[in-house]
Scaffold this motif. Structure first.
Motif, PDB file in Angstrom:
ATOM      1  N   SER A  20      -5.261 -12.577   4.060  1.00 56.38           N
ATOM      2  CA  SER A  20      -3.866 -12.526   4.511  1.00 56.38           C
ATOM      3  C   SER A  20      -3.549 -13.606   5.533  1.00 56.38           C
ATOM      4  O   SER A  20      -2.374 -13.873   5.808  1.00 56.38           O
ATOM      5  N   ARG A  21      -4.576 -14.220   6.102  1.00 56.85           N
ATOM      6  CA  ARG A  21      -4.356 -15.325   7.031  1.00 56.85           C
ATOM      7  C   ARG A  21      -4.182 -16.646   6.293  1.00 56.85           C
ATOM      8  O   ARG A  21      -3.853 -17.655   6.918  1.00 56.85           O
ATOM      9  N   GLN A  22      -4.419 -16.667   4.983  1.00 57.46           N
ATOM     10  CA  GLN A  22      -4.365 -17.911   4.227  1.00 57.46           C
ATOM     11  C   GLN A  22      -3.341 -17.897   3.098  1.00 57.46           C
ATOM     12  O   GLN A  22      -2.682 -18.896   2.838  1.00 57.46           O
ATOM     13  N   ILE A  23      -3.214 -16.767   2.413  1.00 60.70           N
ATOM     14  CA  ILE A  23      -2.363 -16.704   1.216  1.00 60.70           C
ATOM     15  C   ILE A  23      -0.918 -17.104   1.491  1.00 60.70           C
ATOM     16  O   ILE A  23      -0.309 -17.833   0.690  1.00 60.70           O
ATOM     17  N   PRO A  24      -0.284 -16.694   2.618  1.00 59.86           N
ATOM     18  CA  PRO A  24       1.109 -17.101   2.844  1.00 59.86           C
ATOM     19  C   PRO A  24       1.307 -18.610   2.954  1.00 59.86           C
ATOM     20  O   PRO A  24       2.436 -19.089   2.821  1.00 59.86           O
ATOM     21  N   ALA A  25       0.244 -19.367   3.193  1.00 60.55           N
ATOM     22  CA  ALA A  25       0.376 -20.822   3.267  1.00 60.55           C
ATOM     23  C   ALA A  25       0.857 -21.409   1.950  1.00 60.55           C
ATOM     24  O   ALA A  25       1.414 -22.513   1.921  1.00 60.55           O
ATOM     25  N   TYR A  26       0.664 -20.678   0.858  1.00 61.01           N
ATOM     26  CA  TYR A  26       1.057 -21.185  -0.450  1.00 61.01           C
ATOM     27  C   TYR A  26       2.406 -20.620  -0.914  1.00 61.01           C
ATOM     28  O   TYR A  26       2.817 -20.850  -2.044  1.00 61.01           O
ATOM     29  N   GLY A  27       3.066 -19.886  -0.046  1.00 56.34           N
ATOM     30  CA  GLY A  27       4.407 -19.409  -0.357  1.00 56.34           C
ATOM     31  C   GLY A  27       4.522 -17.933  -0.619  1.00 56.34           C
ATOM     32  O   GLY A  27       5.624 -17.385  -0.606  1.00 56.34           O
ATOM     33  N   ALA A  28       3.410 -17.257  -0.889  1.00 63.23           N
ATOM     34  CA  ALA A  28       3.464 -15.821  -1.131  1.00 63.23           C
ATOM     35  C   ALA A  28       3.534 -15.062   0.188  1.00 63.23           C
ATOM     36  O   ALA A  28       3.326 -15.623   1.267  1.00 63.23           O
ATOM     37  N   TYR A  29       3.847 -13.771   0.093  1.00 60.64           N
ATOM     38  CA  TYR A  29       3.788 -12.874   1.240  1.00 60.64           C
ATOM     39  C   TYR A  29       2.593 -11.936   1.079  1.00 60.64           C
ATOM     40  O   TYR A  29       2.068 -11.765  -0.023  1.00 60.64           O
ATOM     41  N   THR A  30       2.171 -11.315   2.159  1.00 65.42           N
ATOM     42  CA  THR A  30       1.177 -10.260   2.089  1.00 65.42           C
ATOM     43  C   THR A  30       1.788  -8.965   2.612  1.00 65.42           C
ATOM     44  O   THR A  30       2.851  -8.981   3.248  1.00 65.42           O
ATOM     45  N   VAL A  31       1.129  -7.859   2.346  1.00 66.59           N
ATOM     46  CA  VAL A  31       1.671  -6.571   2.781  1.00 66.59           C
ATOM     47  C   VAL A  31       1.596  -6.451   4.299  1.00 66.59           C
ATOM     48  O   VAL A  31       2.571  -6.084   4.962  1.00 66.59           O
ATOM     49  N   ALA A  32       0.437  -6.757   4.853  1.00 64.99           N
ATOM     50  CA  ALA A  32       0.260  -6.740   6.312  1.00 64.99           C
ATOM     51  C   ALA A  32       0.004  -8.155   6.797  1.00 64.99           C
ATOM     52  O   ALA A  32      -0.635  -8.950   6.092  1.00 64.99           O
ATOM     53  N   PRO A  33       0.503  -8.517   7.968  1.00 64.33           N
ATOM     54  CA  PRO A  33       0.289  -9.878   8.473  1.00 64.33           C
ATOM     55  C   PRO A  33      -1.173 -10.085   8.876  1.00 64.33           C
ATOM     56  O   PRO A  33      -1.839  -9.167   9.372  1.00 64.33           O
TER      57      PRO A  33
ATOM     58  N   SER B 131      -1.749   7.340  -5.138  1.00 63.72           N
ATOM     59  CA  SER B 131      -1.493   6.816  -3.792  1.00 63.72           C
ATOM     60  C   SER B 131      -1.366   5.309  -3.814  1.00 63.72           C
ATOM     61  O   SER B 131      -0.500   4.729  -3.133  1.00 63.72           O
ATOM     62  N   ARG B 132      -2.220   4.651  -4.586  1.00 63.61           N
ATOM     63  CA  ARG B 132      -2.117   3.186  -4.691  1.00 63.61           C
ATOM     64  C   ARG B 132      -0.779   2.790  -5.318  1.00 63.61           C
ATOM     65  O   ARG B 132      -0.157   1.817  -4.905  1.00 63.61           O
ATOM     66  N   ARG B 133      -0.341   3.544  -6.308  1.00 59.53           N
ATOM     67  CA  ARG B 133       0.927   3.221  -6.966  1.00 59.53           C
ATOM     68  C   ARG B 133       2.087   3.348  -5.980  1.00 59.53           C
ATOM     69  O   ARG B 133       3.015   2.529  -5.975  1.00 59.53           O
ATOM     70  N   GLU B 134       2.059   4.358  -5.123  1.00 60.40           N
ATOM     71  CA  GLU B 134       3.124   4.527  -4.126  1.00 60.40           C
ATOM     72  C   GLU B 134       3.163   3.352  -3.153  1.00 60.40           C
ATOM     73  O   GLU B 134       4.237   2.865  -2.780  1.00 60.40           O
ATOM     74  N   ILE B 135       1.992   2.880  -2.725  1.00 58.86           N
ATOM     75  CA  ILE B 135       1.937   1.746  -1.795  1.00 58.86           C
ATOM     76  C   ILE B 135       2.470   0.493  -2.462  1.00 58.86           C
ATOM     77  O   ILE B 135       3.239  -0.284  -1.863  1.00 58.86           O
ATOM     78  N   VAL B 136       2.081   0.281  -3.719  1.00 58.84           N
ATOM     79  CA  VAL B 136       2.547  -0.885  -4.456  1.00 58.84           C
ATOM     80  C   VAL B 136       4.067  -0.889  -4.566  1.00 58.84           C
ATOM     81  O   VAL B 136       4.729  -1.922  -4.365  1.00 58.84           O
ATOM     82  N   ARG B 137       4.652   0.258  -4.872  1.00 58.13           N
ATOM     83  CA  ARG B 137       6.103   0.336  -5.015  1.00 58.13           C
ATOM     84  C   ARG B 137       6.810   0.205  -3.672  1.00 58.13           C
ATOM     85  O   ARG B 137       7.880  -0.399  -3.570  1.00 58.13           O
TER      86      ARG B 137
ATOM     87  N   ALA C  48      -0.620  -2.241   8.162  1.00 53.25           N
ATOM     88  CA  ALA C  48      -2.075  -2.351   8.218  1.00 53.25           C
ATOM     89  C   ALA C  48      -2.737  -1.083   7.693  1.00 53.25           C
ATOM     90  O   ALA C  48      -3.756  -1.142   6.991  1.00 53.25           O
ATOM     91  N   ALA C  49      -2.163   0.090   8.014  1.00 54.77           N
ATOM     92  CA  ALA C  49      -2.708   1.351   7.519  1.00 54.77           C
ATOM     93  C   ALA C  49      -2.581   1.440   5.994  1.00 54.77           C
ATOM     94  O   ALA C  49      -3.484   1.955   5.314  1.00 54.77           O
ATOM     95  N   ALA C  50      -1.479   0.942   5.458  1.00 56.99           N
ATOM     96  CA  ALA C  50      -1.294   0.950   3.999  1.00 56.99           C
ATOM     97  C   ALA C  50      -2.349   0.092   3.303  1.00 56.99           C
ATOM     98  O   ALA C  50      -2.872   0.468   2.238  1.00 56.99           O
ATOM     99  N   VAL C  51      -2.692  -1.052   3.891  1.00 53.81           N
ATOM    100  CA  VAL C  51      -3.722  -1.914   3.304  1.00 53.81           C
ATOM    101  C   VAL C  51      -5.075  -1.221   3.338  1.00 53.81           C
ATOM    102  O   VAL C  51      -5.832  -1.235   2.352  1.00 53.81           O
ATOM    103  N   ARG C  52      -5.398  -0.597   4.467  1.00 52.62           N
ATOM    104  CA  ARG C  52      -6.672   0.115   4.560  1.00 52.62           C
ATOM    105  C   ARG C  52      -6.751   1.243   3.540  1.00 52.62           C
ATOM    106  O   ARG C  52      -7.782   1.445   2.879  1.00 52.62           O
ATOM    107  N   THR C  53      -5.651   1.976   3.397  1.00 56.12           N
ATOM    108  CA  THR C  53      -5.624   3.072   2.434  1.00 56.12           C
ATOM    109  C   THR C  53      -5.788   2.559   1.017  1.00 56.12           C
ATOM    110  O   THR C  53      -6.532   3.146   0.212  1.00 56.12           O
ATOM    111  N   TYR C  54      -5.113   1.475   0.691  1.00 57.39           N
ATOM    112  CA  TYR C  54      -5.165   0.945  -0.674  1.00 57.39           C
ATOM    113  C   TYR C  54      -6.591   0.565  -1.064  1.00 57.39           C
ATOM    114  O   TYR C  54      -7.036   0.855  -2.182  1.00 57.39           O
ATOM    115  N   PHE C  55      -7.319  -0.068  -0.164  1.00 61.92           N
ATOM    116  CA  PHE C  55      -8.658  -0.552  -0.496  1.00 61.92           C
ATOM    117  C   PHE C  55      -9.758   0.478  -0.236  1.00 61.92           C
ATOM    118  O   PHE C  55     -10.916   0.230  -0.557  1.00 61.92           O
TER     119      PHE C  55
END
Length: 473
Positions: free
Chosen positions: A388-401, A430-436, A415-422
């Protein structure tokens, strides 16, 4: 030359992704860029006069943000060198003083490798030369030089009101570009004024300049500068490491501290001595009170010490004394150069370096260019902290900064949503709810954790076993 070669390679580490992401947002929407890392409309202190200018350059020229970062690094490096040159000229007329001061700023640190934005060691500068902090420090040296001339004035009269207004604007720009370097610049300016024994006429003009600077800070439209005054507590834990291994990182600067003692003996209000004391007091107060973010002011103590020892070598005293200082400084610079020899690894392949130097050379991060054929600008990617510290450099967003964000109110929830997802025990529902909830279109992960997970389809593989998954439901 070494730093120019570093700019060509632009090694990826630290905050480079944040600054590239900032330019991405400004390039696409200069007036309302939104958050640089996540898909929400919030202000950001990274939208400074310098990054706005670079973002406009990227928009007008069509250059990639990494090309623009290289161009910005060239400008910042030139500004830093000329600023040091001008500032040292206010302290010494000796021709050898500016280049020797530059060497001290780069090499007179310690023998333990250390890098952080706003610190001018060679290793730090190699990794941060494209960061706004280098541009801000370059402006700071010019500010001190200009201020020293304004305080002295000409013909016994201080500079005019317009000069002081310009100084106020410059001071505000430094603070907007990099807040921590702005504090260092402010302490250095206080030292310049305090050493000048200024009269009432100067203090009045100085007050007017400060008022102009405050107005510029208040009017800056991209973020509320004064709201950052309450952000210190949230940044403390990130900066705690600044108070570790102080001797290993800075012990060579003790030669400069000794030189400051000599200068204090000559003049109790010496500008470099005052500068050092201000920086040291604030740094020590941060350590005692647990405000670790105050450690970013340490350059305010290091810079005057590094300058002082160089000036003793080229001073006008007895030749034997100067020779003694020269021997001490030469030994310290040699030790400092060896301690930072790993910087060569950023411009020379590790296989071509002597083994002892190669061991000192850290491996730069690998980028995420491999996802760009699939992930488009503005897409939301679910990823762990380091990606997440690198991907936004290419134009995308991440869920948590990937970096702390004072203006992002739901940062902890993200940040809690990312931890829960993985997490291994998280179900498909639960993963589907976070994605939506966050509009996730892609997932980046390494290892077998998500292999065969419902709702994901692997589309690409990257270095280190990483996989790009498309969200299919």
């Amino acid at each position: 030359m070494l730093l120019l070669l570093v700019i060509v390679r632009l090694p990826w580490a630290g905050d480079l992704g944040m600054h590239a992401a900032t330019l991405q947002r400004l390039r696409h929407s200069p007036l309302d860029p939104g958050n640089p890392l996540v898909d929400v409309d919030t202000p950001s202190p990274y939208y400074s006069p310098w990054t706005v200018l670079l973002g406009c350059v990227a928009r007008v020229t069509g250059f990639s943000v990494f090309v623009v970062l290289r161009l910005g690094a060239l400008v910042a490096l030139g500004l830093l060198v000329t600023g040091v040159w001008r500032y040292v000229r206010t302290l010494s007329a000796r021709p050898a003083a500016p280049p020797l001061v530059l060497l001290c700023l780069l090499l007179l640190w310690g023998t333990a490798q250390f890098s952080w934005s706003g610190f001018l060691g060679l290793t730090s500068l190699a990794l941060t030369v494209s960061y706004p902090s280098v541009f801000a420090l370059g402006l700071a040296f010019h500010l001190w030089a200009w201020l020293a001339g304004a305080v002295r004035g000409s013909g016994g009269r201080p500079a005019g009101w317009g000069v002081w207004a310009g100084l106020g604007v410059l001071w505000a720009v430094v603070l907007l570009v990099h807040q921590f370097s702005g504090i260092v610049a402010s302490l250095g300016a206080l030292a310049v004024v305090g050493a000048a024994r200024a009269g009432r006429r100067v203090w009045g003009r100085l007050g007017a300049g400060l008022l102009v600077g405050v107005v510029v800070l208040w009017l800056w439209p991209y973020y509320d500068f004064f709201a950052l005054l309450g952000a210190g507590d949230g940044m403390d834990e990130v900066h705690r490491s600044l108070y570790r291994d102080l001797f290993g990182r800075y012990w060579l600067v003790l030669a400069g501290v000794a030189a400051l003692g000599v200068r204090w003996w000559r003049d109790r209000r010496d500008a470099l001595v005052l500068f050092f004391l201000l920086g040291a007091v604030v740094f020590a107060a941060g350590g005692v009170s647990g405000h670790w973010s105050w450690g970013r002011v340490l350059p305010a103590a290091l810079i005057p010490a590094q300058v002082a020892v160089a000036l003793e070598v080229v001073g006008s005293g007895r030749r034997a004394v100067r020779a003694g200082w020269a021997c001490v400084l030469a030994a310290a610079l040699a030790a400092g150069a060896w301690g930072q020899a790993g910087t060569l690894g950023y411009v020379v392949d590790r296989e071509a370096l002597p083994g002892a130097v190669a061991e000192k050379s850290p491996e730069p991060w690998r980028g995420y260019h491999w996802i760009t054929p699939w992930v488009g600008y503005g897409d939301v990617v679910m990823a762990r902290r380091l990606p997440s510290r690198q991907i936004p450099a290419y134009g995308a967003y991440t869920v948590a900064p990937g970096y702390p964000d004072f203006f992002l109110r739901d940062e902890n929830a993200r940040a809690a949503a990312v931890r829960t997802y993985f997490a291994q025990g998280t179900g498909a529902g639960s993963r589907r709810e976070i994605v939506r909830a966050y509009g996730v279109r892609w997932v980046v992960d390494r290892g077998p954790g998500l292999r065969g997970a419902e709702g994901l389809r692997a589309v690409a593989r990257g270095p280190g076993g990483q996989v790009l998954y498309a969200v299919v439901d």
